[in-house]
Scaffold this motif. Structure first.
Motif, PDB file in Angstrom:
ATOM      1  N   THR A   8       1.090  -1.126   0.340  1.00 47.95           N
ATOM      2  CA  THR A   8       0.048  -0.161   0.270  1.00 47.95           C
ATOM      3  C   THR A   8       1.141   0.906  -0.461  1.00 47.95           C
ATOM      4  O   THR A   8       0.790   2.390  -0.795  1.00 47.95           O
ATOM      5  CB  THR A   8      -0.924  -0.017   1.474  1.00 47.95           C
ATOM      6  OG1 THR A   8      -2.047  -0.897   1.525  1.00 47.95           O
ATOM      7  CG2 THR A   8      -2.224   1.580   1.400  1.00 47.95           C
ATOM      8  N   LEU A   9       1.734   0.999   0.708  1.00 52.04           N
ATOM      9  CA  LEU A   9       2.827   2.385   1.169  1.00 52.04           C
ATOM     10  C   LEU A   9       2.976   2.366  -0.694  1.00 52.04           C
ATOM     11  O   LEU A   9       3.628   3.898  -1.000  1.00 52.04           O
ATOM     12  CB  LEU A   9       4.525   2.224   1.879  1.00 52.04           C
ATOM     13  CG  LEU A   9       5.089   3.153   2.023  1.00 52.04           C
ATOM     14  CD1 LEU A   9       3.932   4.341   2.378  1.00 52.04           C
ATOM     15  CD2 LEU A   9       6.247   3.162   3.117  1.00 52.04           C
ATOM     16  N   LEU A  10       4.271   1.679  -1.230  1.00 52.62           N
ATOM     17  CA  LEU A  10       4.309   1.935  -2.500  1.00 52.62           C
ATOM     18  C   LEU A  10       3.569   2.378  -3.563  1.00 52.62           C
ATOM     19  O   LEU A  10       3.704   2.913  -4.188  1.00 52.62           O
ATOM     20  CB  LEU A  10       5.662   0.736  -2.845  1.00 52.62           C
ATOM     21  CG  LEU A  10       6.779   0.267  -2.026  1.00 52.62           C
ATOM     22  CD1 LEU A  10       6.891  -1.452  -2.443  1.00 52.62           C
ATOM     23  CD2 LEU A  10       7.727   1.023  -2.748  1.00 52.62           C
ATOM     24  N   ALA A  11       2.170   1.962  -3.156  1.00 55.44           N
ATOM     25  CA  ALA A  11       1.662   2.703  -4.607  1.00 55.44           C
ATOM     26  C   ALA A  11       0.724   3.922  -4.288  1.00 55.44           C
ATOM     27  O   ALA A  11       0.726   4.468  -5.397  1.00 55.44           O
ATOM     28  CB  ALA A  11      -0.131   0.849  -4.173  1.00 55.44           C
ATOM     29  N   ALA A  12       0.797   4.454  -2.872  1.00 57.60           N
ATOM     30  CA  ALA A  12       0.239   5.186  -2.632  1.00 57.60           C
ATOM     31  C   ALA A  12       2.113   6.142  -3.044  1.00 57.60           C
ATOM     32  O   ALA A  12       1.857   7.341  -3.610  1.00 57.60           O
ATOM     33  CB  ALA A  12       0.417   5.858  -1.133  1.00 57.60           C
ATOM     34  N   VAL A  13       3.006   6.224  -2.868  1.00 57.66           N
ATOM     35  CA  VAL A  13       3.966   6.681  -3.148  1.00 57.66           C
ATOM     36  C   VAL A  13       3.853   7.503  -4.473  1.00 57.66           C
ATOM     37  O   VAL A  13       4.470   7.806  -5.644  1.00 57.66           O
ATOM     38  CB  VAL A  13       5.625   6.282  -2.371  1.00 57.66           C
ATOM     39  CG1 VAL A  13       6.621   6.723  -3.748  1.00 57.66           C
ATOM     40  CG2 VAL A  13       5.490   5.933  -1.333  1.00 57.66           C
ATOM     41  N   ALA A  14       3.949   5.821  -5.270  1.00 56.66           N
ATOM     42  CA  ALA A  14       3.861   5.834  -7.065  1.00 56.66           C
ATOM     43  C   ALA A  14       2.288   6.429  -7.821  1.00 56.66           C
ATOM     44  O   ALA A  14       3.078   7.759  -8.683  1.00 56.66           O
ATOM     45  CB  ALA A  14       3.588   3.845  -7.273  1.00 56.66           C
ATOM     46  N   GLY A  44       7.491   6.792 -10.215  1.00 62.24           N
ATOM     47  CA  GLY A  44       5.963   6.461  -9.677  1.00 62.24           C
ATOM     48  C   GLY A  44       6.086   4.833 -10.676  1.00 62.24           C
ATOM     49  O   GLY A  44       5.389   4.027 -10.056  1.00 62.24           O
ATOM     50  N   LEU A  45       6.129   4.881 -11.936  1.00 67.31           N
ATOM     51  CA  LEU A  45       5.865   3.495 -12.589  1.00 67.31           C
ATOM     52  C   LEU A  45       6.800   2.195 -11.772  1.00 67.31           C
ATOM     53  O   LEU A  45       6.193   0.872 -11.521  1.00 67.31           O
ATOM     54  CB  LEU A  45       5.689   3.504 -13.987  1.00 67.31           C
ATOM     55  CG  LEU A  45       4.938   4.599 -14.667  1.00 67.31           C
ATOM     56  CD1 LEU A  45       5.538   4.441 -16.214  1.00 67.31           C
ATOM     57  CD2 LEU A  45       3.356   4.160 -14.142  1.00 67.31           C
ATOM     58  N   ILE A  46       8.087   2.294 -11.755  1.00 69.93           N
ATOM     59  CA  ILE A  46       9.167   1.739 -11.632  1.00 69.93           C
ATOM     60  C   ILE A  46       8.363   0.739  -9.583  1.00 69.93           C
ATOM     61  O   ILE A  46       8.277  -0.055  -8.965  1.00 69.93           O
ATOM     62  CB  ILE A  46      10.356   1.963 -11.039  1.00 69.93           C
ATOM     63  CG1 ILE A  46      11.058   2.124 -12.550  1.00 69.93           C
ATOM     64  CG2 ILE A  46      11.008   1.052 -10.300  1.00 69.93           C
ATOM     65  CD1 ILE A  46      12.244   2.846 -12.650  1.00 69.93           C
ATOM     66  N   ALA A  47       7.807   2.645  -8.856  1.00 70.40           N
ATOM     67  CA  ALA A  47       7.380   1.964  -7.859  1.00 70.40           C
ATOM     68  C   ALA A  47       6.094   1.044  -7.429  1.00 70.40           C
ATOM     69  O   ALA A  47       5.661   0.587  -6.427  1.00 70.40           O
ATOM     70  CB  ALA A  47       7.437   3.101  -6.614  1.00 70.40           C
ATOM     71  N   LEU A  48       5.422   0.920  -8.655  1.00 70.23           N
ATOM     72  CA  LEU A  48       4.332   0.603  -9.267  1.00 70.23           C
ATOM     73  C   LEU A  48       4.332  -0.877  -9.103  1.00 70.23           C
ATOM     74  O   LEU A  48       3.543  -1.568  -8.421  1.00 70.23           O
ATOM     75  CB  LEU A  48       3.284   1.862 -10.052  1.00 70.23           C
ATOM     76  CG  LEU A  48       1.637   0.932  -9.847  1.00 70.23           C
ATOM     77  CD1 LEU A  48       1.068   0.566  -8.544  1.00 70.23           C
ATOM     78  CD2 LEU A  48       0.701   1.239 -11.583  1.00 70.23           C
ATOM     79  N   GLY A  49       5.547  -1.002  -9.577  1.00 70.23           N
ATOM     80  CA  GLY A  49       5.343  -2.533 -10.395  1.00 70.23           C
ATOM     81  C   GLY A  49       6.341  -2.878  -9.215  1.00 70.23           C
ATOM     82  O   GLY A  49       6.146  -4.223  -9.102  1.00 70.23           O
ATOM     83  N   GLY A 140      -6.507  -4.243  -9.325  1.00 71.15           N
ATOM     84  CA  GLY A 140      -6.743  -2.721 -10.514  1.00 71.15           C
ATOM     85  C   GLY A 140      -6.933  -1.349 -10.804  1.00 71.15           C
ATOM     86  O   GLY A 140      -6.871  -0.581 -11.018  1.00 71.15           O
ATOM     87  N   TRP A 141      -7.238  -1.196  -9.012  1.00 73.76           N
ATOM     88  CA  TRP A 141      -7.345   0.303  -8.536  1.00 73.76           C
ATOM     89  C   TRP A 141      -6.355   1.579  -8.528  1.00 73.76           C
ATOM     90  O   TRP A 141      -5.961   2.388  -9.583  1.00 73.76           O
ATOM     91  CB  TRP A 141      -8.073   0.379  -6.975  1.00 73.76           C
ATOM     92  CG  TRP A 141      -7.286  -0.208  -5.939  1.00 73.76           C
ATOM     93  CD1 TRP A 141      -6.894  -1.309  -6.112  1.00 73.76           C
ATOM     94  CD2 TRP A 141      -5.929   0.584  -5.792  1.00 73.76           C
ATOM     95  NE1 TRP A 141      -5.914  -1.317  -5.361  1.00 73.76           N
ATOM     96  CE2 TRP A 141      -5.340  -0.170  -5.093  1.00 73.76           C
ATOM     97  CE3 TRP A 141      -5.422   1.905  -5.759  1.00 73.76           C
ATOM     98  CZ2 TRP A 141      -4.223  -0.023  -3.858  1.00 73.76           C
ATOM     99  CZ3 TRP A 141      -4.994   2.982  -4.586  1.00 73.76           C
ATOM    100  CH2 TRP A 141      -4.014   1.630  -3.910  1.00 73.76           C
ATOM    101  N   ALA A 142      -5.569   0.671  -8.411  1.00 71.33           N
ATOM    102  CA  ALA A 142      -3.842   1.220  -8.193  1.00 71.33           C
ATOM    103  C   ALA A 142      -3.321   1.580  -9.590  1.00 71.33           C
ATOM    104  O   ALA A 142      -3.114   2.350 -10.664  1.00 71.33           O
ATOM    105  CB  ALA A 142      -2.984   0.444  -7.365  1.00 71.33           C
ATOM    106  N   VAL A 143      -3.855   0.035 -11.074  1.00 71.13           N
ATOM    107  CA  VAL A 143      -3.515   0.480 -12.276  1.00 71.13           C
ATOM    108  C   VAL A 143      -4.726   1.402 -13.174  1.00 71.13           C
ATOM    109  O   VAL A 143      -3.967   2.067 -13.623  1.00 71.13           O
ATOM    110  CB  VAL A 143      -2.969  -1.255 -12.824  1.00 71.13           C
ATOM    111  CG1 VAL A 143      -3.011  -1.005 -14.567  1.00 71.13           C
ATOM    112  CG2 VAL A 143      -2.255  -1.839 -12.329  1.00 71.13           C
ATOM    113  N   THR A 144      -5.022   1.912 -12.726  1.00 76.99           N
ATOM    114  CA  THR A 144      -6.424   2.166 -13.221  1.00 76.99           C
ATOM    115  C   THR A 144      -5.807   3.786 -13.315  1.00 76.99           C
ATOM    116  O   THR A 144      -6.216   4.533 -13.917  1.00 76.99           O
ATOM    117  CB  THR A 144      -8.290   1.948 -12.773  1.00 76.99           C
ATOM    118  OG1 THR A 144      -7.784   0.513 -13.464  1.00 76.99           O
ATOM    119  CG2 THR A 144      -8.838   3.250 -13.626  1.00 76.99           C
ATOM    120  N   ALA A 145      -6.000   4.706 -11.436  1.00 83.05           N
ATOM    121  CA  ALA A 145      -5.668   5.667 -11.810  1.00 83.05           C
ATOM    122  C   ALA A 145      -3.702   6.094 -12.028  1.00 83.05           C
ATOM    123  O   ALA A 145      -3.952   7.558 -13.320  1.00 83.05           O
ATOM    124  CB  ALA A 145      -4.624   5.262  -9.960  1.00 83.05           C
ATOM    125  N   ALA A 146      -3.191   5.053 -11.924  1.00 79.88           N
ATOM    126  CA  ALA A 146      -1.819   5.206 -13.104  1.00 79.88           C
ATOM    127  C   ALA A 146      -2.084   5.862 -14.350  1.00 79.88           C
ATOM    128  O   ALA A 146      -1.681   6.614 -14.936  1.00 79.88           O
ATOM    129  CB  ALA A 146      -1.031   4.299 -12.602  1.00 79.88           C
TER     130      ALA A 146
END
Length: 224
Positions: A8-14, A44-49, A140-146
């Motif tokens: 969750t932390l990494l997704a938020a940072v991303a 940010g994309l790297i953090a999401l991955g 999917g929620w994080a990917v959609t927002a990204a």
């Protein structure tokens, strides 16, 4: 605190990184700063991955780092030649580059296309891999927002690049430099072209690095 907290932390940072990059790029008037803020987007994309964390996501992250390094190097080096030719780092001071310095402009435009994730460049393949992994892992929620934030980034960079490459030239301090014949050297052109070819090859097939990427992803997965 467990994997869920870190994810969750990494997704938020991303997502925050992507939002900051999008906001800064919308109002940017300096093309070198534009490239720097683009790096925030890609971090940010790297953090999401990393937040997704599956083997596919890890492989895609490693491929993304490689592709970004190739494309961003070309973009920054080409921007240096543009600054030398025009005497300005302002978007409005570097208009009509296709007509004025076509080779440099072509390499710069191609590198921006790679950074924006257009096929057939390697960043398209890496981003596609990360997004597939995200939907499969239930993020999917994080990917959609990204993806929504990336649309803003693409629109902003494309607008700036369009003015630089195709906009009407406004005579200014850079006119004298161009009149003096500032051109990209053959060795520099070959080096930048080779980097873009390598980035394109990674988008078509990661075969030369497939085993290496999978092995590295497995090692990363084995050491959370």
């Amino acid at each position: 605190m467990g994997v869920a907290f870190t994810r969750t932390l990494l997704a938020a940072v991303a997502l925050v990184s992507l939002a900051v990059a999008a906001a800064l790029l919308l109002r940017q008037r300096d093309y070198k700063r534009m490239l720097a803020y683009s790096s925030i987007e890609h971090m940010g994309l790297i953090a999401l991955g990393a937040a997704i964390g599956t083997p596919l996501a890890a492989s895609a992250v490693l491929l993304h780092i490689l592709g970004h390094g190739l494309a961003k190097s070309v973009a920054f080096l080409a921007s240096g030649h543009i600054q030398q030719a025009t005497g300005s780092t302002r978007v409005d001071g570097a208009r009509g580059l296709i007509a004025r310095v076509p080779l440099t402009a072509g390499l710069f435009g191609a590198s921006l296309a790679a950074l924006l994730g257009f096929p057939p460049f390697g960043l398209f393949a890496s981003e596609l891999g990360m997004f597939r992994a995200g939907f499969t892992a239930g993020m999917g929620w994080a990917v959609t927002a990204a993806l929504l934030l990336m649309l803003v980034v693409v629109a902003a960079v494309a607008a700036h690049a369009g003015r630089m490459l195709l906009g009407a030239h406004r005579p200014g301090p850079g006119a004298a430099a161009l009149a003096g014949g500032v051109r990209l050297s053959r060795s520099a052109a070959l080096a930048l072209t080779a980097a873009l070819v390598a980035c394109t090859a990674l988008g078509v097939t990661a075969w030369p690095l497939h085993t290496l990427l999978d092995t590295a992803a497995a090692i990363i997965g084995a050491h959370p």
